[in-house]
Design a protein around this motif. Structure first.
Motif, mmCIF file in Angstrom:
data_model
loop_
_atom_site.group_PDB
_atom_site.id
_atom_site.type_symbol
_atom_site.label_atom_id
_atom_site.label_comp_id
_atom_site.label_asym_id
_atom_site.label_seq_id
_atom_site.Cartn_x
_atom_site.Cartn_y
_atom_site.Cartn_z
ATOM 1 N N SER A 214 0.808 -1.226 0.000
ATOM 2 C CA SER A 214 0.000 0.000 0.000
ATOM 3 C C SER A 214 0.838 1.272 0.000
ATOM 4 C CB SER A 214 -0.941 0.013 1.209
ATOM 5 O OG SER A 214 -0.213 0.049 2.414
ATOM 6 N N ARG A 215 2.123 1.160 0.275
ATOM 7 C CA ARG A 215 2.971 2.342 0.393
ATOM 8 C C ARG A 215 2.946 3.226 -0.852
ATOM 9 N NH1 ARG A 215 4.879 4.922 4.938
ATOM 10 N NH2 ARG A 215 6.507 6.355 4.288
ATOM 11 N N PRO A 216 2.963 2.658 -2.077
ATOM 12 C CA PRO A 216 2.957 3.526 -3.261
ATOM 13 C C PRO A 216 1.620 4.219 -3.511
ATOM 14 C CG PRO A 216 3.809 1.317 -3.764
ATOM 15 C CD PRO A 216 3.139 1.235 -2.442
ATOM 16 N N MET A 217 0.556 3.807 -2.819
ATOM 17 C CA MET A 217 -0.763 4.390 -3.041
ATOM 18 C C MET A 217 -0.811 5.815 -2.512
ATOM 19 S SD MET A 217 -2.956 1.023 -1.882
ATOM 20 C CE MET A 217 -4.463 1.973 -1.666
ATOM 21 N N PRO A 218 -1.697 6.645 -3.051
ATOM 22 C CA PRO A 218 -1.825 8.020 -2.538
ATOM 23 C C PRO A 218 -2.136 8.025 -1.043
ATOM 24 C CG PRO A 218 -3.043 7.756 -4.595
ATOM 25 C CD PRO A 218 -2.592 6.392 -4.190
ATOM 26 N N ARG A 219 -1.515 8.937 -0.324
ATOM 27 C CA ARG A 219 -1.703 8.991 1.135
ATOM 28 C C ARG A 219 -3.173 9.187 1.494
ATOM 29 N NH1 ARG A 219 2.004 12.950 4.553
ATOM 30 N NH2 ARG A 219 3.455 11.223 4.185
ATOM 31 N N ALA A 220 -3.868 10.057 0.755
ATOM 32 C CA ALA A 220 -5.277 10.323 1.061
ATOM 33 C C ALA A 220 -6.112 9.050 0.953
ATOM 34 C CB ALA A 220 -5.823 11.398 0.129
ATOM 35 N N LEU A 221 -5.778 8.204 -0.027
ATOM 36 C CA LEU A 221 -6.515 6.946 -0.189
ATOM 37 C C LEU A 221 -6.221 6.003 0.970
ATOM 38 C CD1 LEU A 221 -8.312 5.065 -1.837
ATOM 39 C CD2 LEU A 221 -6.288 4.383 -3.164
ATOM 40 N N ASN A 222 -4.958 5.912 1.368
ATOM 41 C CA ASN A 222 -4.598 5.079 2.524
ATOM 42 C C ASN A 222 -5.302 5.545 3.791
ATOM 43 O OD1 ASN A 222 -2.649 2.873 2.065
ATOM 44 N ND2 ASN A 222 -1.416 4.453 1.103
ATOM 45 N N TRP A 224 -8.028 7.173 4.085
ATOM 46 C CA TRP A 224 -9.478 6.925 4.006
ATOM 47 C C TRP A 224 -9.785 5.443 4.154
ATOM 48 C CZ3 TRP A 224 -12.075 3.944 0.354
ATOM 49 C CH2 TRP A 224 -13.475 4.011 0.402
ATOM 50 N N MET A 225 -8.955 4.617 3.556
ATOM 51 C CA MET A 225 -9.239 3.184 3.460
ATOM 52 C C MET A 225 -8.937 2.427 4.757
ATOM 53 S SD MET A 225 -7.491 0.524 0.730
ATOM 54 C CE MET A 225 -5.838 0.893 1.357
ATOM 55 N N PHE A 226 -7.774 2.703 5.364
ATOM 56 C CA PHE A 226 -7.329 1.870 6.488
ATOM 57 C C PHE A 226 -8.251 1.910 7.700
ATOM 58 C CE2 PHE A 226 -3.170 1.140 4.472
ATOM 59 C CZ PHE A 226 -3.014 -0.206 4.794
ATOM 60 N N PRO A 227 -8.785 3.080 8.114
ATOM 61 C CA PRO A 227 -9.695 3.049 9.265
ATOM 62 C C PRO A 227 -10.895 2.122 9.058
ATOM 63 C CG PRO A 227 -9.003 5.289 8.832
ATOM 64 C CD PRO A 227 -8.498 4.458 7.689
ATOM 65 N N LYS A 228 -11.420 2.090 7.861
ATOM 66 C CA LYS A 228 -12.572 1.225 7.581
ATOM 67 C C LYS A 228 -12.176 -0.258 7.640
ATOM 68 C CE LYS A 228 -15.015 4.621 4.722
ATOM 69 N NZ LYS A 228 -14.315 5.739 5.362
ATOM 70 N N ILE A 229 -11.025 -0.580 7.071
ATOM 71 C CA ILE A 229 -10.555 -1.970 7.097
ATOM 72 C C ILE A 229 -10.230 -2.399 8.518
ATOM 73 C CG2 ILE A 229 -8.696 -3.519 6.357
ATOM 74 C CD1 ILE A 229 -8.520 -1.897 3.766
ATOM 75 N N LEU A 230 -9.594 -1.502 9.294
ATOM 76 C CA LEU A 230 -9.198 -1.851 10.657
ATOM 77 C C LEU A 230 -10.401 -1.980 11.580
ATOM 78 C CD1 LEU A 230 -6.006 0.370 10.948
ATOM 79 C CD2 LEU A 230 -6.129 -2.103 10.592
ATOM 80 N N ASP A 231 -11.434 -1.165 11.368
ATOM 81 C CA ASP A 231 -12.667 -1.328 12.147
ATOM 82 C C ASP A 231 -13.287 -2.689 11.883
ATOM 83 O OD1 ASP A 231 -12.490 1.095 13.393
ATOM 84 O OD2 ASP A 231 -13.920 2.125 12.086
ATOM 85 N N LEU A 250 -0.134 6.902 7.794
ATOM 86 C CA LEU A 250 1.103 7.228 7.081
ATOM 87 C C LEU A 250 1.698 8.546 7.557
ATOM 88 C CD1 LEU A 250 0.428 6.089 3.411
ATOM 89 C CD2 LEU A 250 1.626 4.899 5.232
ATOM 90 N N GLN A 251 0.830 9.532 7.879
ATOM 91 C CA GLN A 251 1.338 10.788 8.428
ATOM 92 C C GLN A 251 2.043 10.535 9.759
ATOM 93 O OE1 GLN A 251 -2.604 12.856 8.037
ATOM 94 N NE2 GLN A 251 -1.304 14.579 7.528
#
Length: 365
Positions: A214-222, A224-231, A250-251
């Motif tokens: 996932s590192r090469p993906m846009p930060r904004a997408l990461n 947005w996406m990770f909180p939903k997956i982690l929940d 990532l920040q």
């Protein structure tokens, strides 16, 4: 003594750089203030395992043995590092403490308690865990229980049946609390700020590999996406007192805040075997009062409050490259930092990448 390169520190980073320099035919000396290689790994608490998979956690040129488990335990990491040093004939100067580094003409002078070492290049590889950080809380002097930093914690046996306050929920605090809970102690973690938590394996895939992908993906997408997956993977943890920071994963990593890689702590919290409390307002004689006004009795307090690198004690600002790895400033100064960037993709993996790049940069000049 004159040499091409002085490497300060004989932990994983120092050993990796030395092996890469040796392969490149470069002369070097390793200085280590302890009496053995990888002293920090030898001091870690006993239940510790790598949070990253062995295939992405080995040092250059030498993979972990196939017989090792996916997540290598601490004692096998120590054995691996001993064998690594022996394989490349790395013989550090043990018991040598570096006092200062300065430029003198066209060379770098590394002053130590064993005398000066003159070098063309210097690699600082002393690690992020050089100096424990122990914040001061009001009333701590009056607390009659046992107080220690996580650096001094080895096992849960002395705390069985006792109420233990673990201060800080980084990877160390979360795993020590789990160790205590599994051994019959009653831990509570004081969480001052929000914390990102990720499972060691996300739906069967190691989180390290997810991070790499996932590192090469846009930060904004990461973000947005990770909180939903982690929940979905861990459940919503707010009701247990664990708040996710507003700052994305990532920040946080870029700012040096690594997410907690969960190895069972979340389940123990949900089961009520590990308590969660807010920041500490003050200590009392027999416990602590928290920011929400709640008081609780404790028999011990373990400060899992992190470390600082500590190299600023001997490396002046004008010679510090500022960032780990190869940078334009490091190349210009001839001074490199290795092993001070800890991404979710794995510190040992990053050390291997940095060591090879630094050795190549040194050999080219």
């Amino acid at each position: 003594m004159d040499t091409n390169v002085v490497i300060v520190g004989a932990g994983p980073a120092g050993l990796a750089v030395a092996a890469c320099l040796k392969q490149a035919g470069q002369d070097f000396i390793i200085l280590e203030k302890a009496d053995e290689v990888a002293p920090s790994w030898r001091r870690h608490y006993r239940r510790l395992h790598l949070h990253t998979v062995k295939s992405f956690s080995s040092l250059p040129f030498v993979p972990f043995p196939k017989s090792h488990p996916r997540y290598v335990p601490r004692e096998k990491v120590v054995d691996y590092l001993d064998a690594y040093a022996k394989r490349f004939g790395l013989r550090p100067r043990f018991g040598v403490t570096v006092k200062s580094i300065r430029r003198e003409g066209g060379k770098l002078v590394v002053e130590s308690d064993a005398g000066p070492f003159n070098a063309r290049k210097v690699v600082v590889a002393t690690g992020n865990n050089a100096e424990p950080i122990t914040p001061r809380f009001p009333g701590i002097e009056a607390f009659k229980g046992k107080v220690l930093h996580s650096a001094a914690y080895t096992e849960a046996a002395p705390y069985v049946g006792k109420n233990v306050l673990v201060i800080g929920m980084g990877n160390t605090g979360a795993e020590i609390a789990l160790d205590l809970a599994e051994s019959g102690a009653h831990p509570t973690i004081s969480v001052r700020k929000g914390v990102h938590i990720v499972p060691r394996q996300l739906f069967g895939v190691p989180i390290q590999m997810v991070g790499i992908a996932s590192r090469p993906m846009p930060r904004a997408l990461n973000d947005w996406m990770f909180p939903k997956i982690l929940d979905l993977a861990l459940g919503r943890l707010e009701k247990y007192g664990i708040v996710r920071p507003k700052q994305g994963i990532l920040q946080g990593i870029d700012a040096g805040r690594i997410p907690v890689i969960d190895v069972g702590t979340v389940a123990a919290i949900k089961q009520g075997r590990i308590g969660i409390a807010p920041d500490i307002a003050r200590f009392t004689e027999d416990g602590a009062e928290f920011a929400n006004g709640v008081e609780k009795k404790f028999d011990a307090a373990i400060f899992a409050t992190g470390y600082r690198p500590g190299y600023d004690a001997f490396l002046p600002a004008e010679l510090s490259p500022g960032k780990s790895g190869v940078t334009a400033r490091a190349t210009e100064l001839g001074v490199y930092l290795v092993g001070f960037y800890n991404p979710v993709t794995g510190l040992l993996r990053e050390i291997g990448i940095e060591a090879q790049a630094v050795a190549k940069d040194i050999a080219a000049r």
